[in-house]
Design a protein around this motif. Structure first.
Motif, PDB file in Angstrom:
ATOM      1  N   THR A  38       0.825  -1.087   0.053  1.00 18.99           N
ATOM      2  CA  THR A  38      -0.085   0.130   0.060  1.00 18.99           C
ATOM      3  C   THR A  38       0.804   1.371  -0.089  1.00 18.99           C
ATOM      4  O   THR A  38       2.123   1.267   0.287  1.00 18.99           O
ATOM      5  N   PRO A  98      -5.274   1.964  -7.375  1.00 20.31           N
ATOM      6  CA  PRO A  98      -6.174   1.253  -6.365  1.00 20.31           C
ATOM      7  C   PRO A  98      -6.159  -0.118  -6.433  1.00 20.31           C
ATOM      8  O   PRO A  98      -6.193  -0.881  -7.512  1.00 20.31           O
ATOM      9  N   ARG A  99      -6.030  -1.001  -5.265  1.00 22.97           N
ATOM     10  CA  ARG A  99      -6.054  -2.306  -5.208  1.00 22.97           C
ATOM     11  C   ARG A  99      -7.806  -2.796  -5.582  1.00 22.97           C
ATOM     12  O   ARG A  99      -8.507  -2.081  -5.198  1.00 22.97           O
ATOM     13  N   ASP A 102     -10.281  -3.872  -2.235  1.00 23.26           N
ATOM     14  CA  ASP A 102     -10.786  -2.654  -1.491  1.00 23.26           C
ATOM     15  C   ASP A 102     -10.573  -1.210  -1.665  1.00 23.26           C
ATOM     16  O   ASP A 102     -10.849  -0.289  -0.947  1.00 23.26           O
ATOM     17  N   ALA A 104      -7.791   0.177  -1.948  1.00 26.70           N
ATOM     18  CA  ALA A 104      -6.701   0.908  -1.530  1.00 26.70           C
ATOM     19  C   ALA A 104      -5.457   1.123  -2.284  1.00 26.70           C
ATOM     20  O   ALA A 104      -5.158   0.570  -3.224  1.00 26.70           O
TER      21      ALA A 104
END
Length: 112
Positions: A38, A98-99, A102, A104
């Motif tokens: 992250t 973004p992941r 979720d 993130a």
């Protein structure tokens, strides 16, 4: 209740958990030359990893013991000679987006 780090970012758990997590991330970064994590963890990892490379560069028994105690791995010796002429800025952070699961924000941290 474990002591809570007050300075900088927190990633859940106590101070011991955070120190262990950073040590594992630095060891993984050194082993793989780069890793995807992250954005917040990458930004927190950068100063820790650079301090470990600087300590490995300085050499000496004390610095070697400090690095081994932090990352719990003796495989850091090949990273220091690469940066003998460089005075800092050993890592770069590339933002990836973004992941999927979720949303993130993800980033790749790697050695320059």
């Amino acid at each position: 209740m474990p002591a809570t780090p007050k300075k900088g970012r927190r990633f859940g758990g106590g101070a011991a958990h955070q120190k262990a997590m950073m040590g594992n991330l630095v060891a993984s970064l050194i082993a793989a030359e780069g890793l995807v994590t992250t954005e917040a963890k990458a930004k927190a990892l950068r100063p820790v990893a650079e301090k470990m490379v600087t300590k490995a560069k300085k050499g000496g028994v004390d610095h070697q013991r400090q690095v081994v105690a932090f990352i719990r791995d003796k495989d850091f010796t090949e990273i220091a000679p690469r940066y003998e002429e460089r005075s800092g800025g050993y890592t770069r952070i590339l933002k990836l987006g973004p992941r999927h699961g979720d949303n993130a924000p993800m980033a790749r941290i790697e050695f320059v």
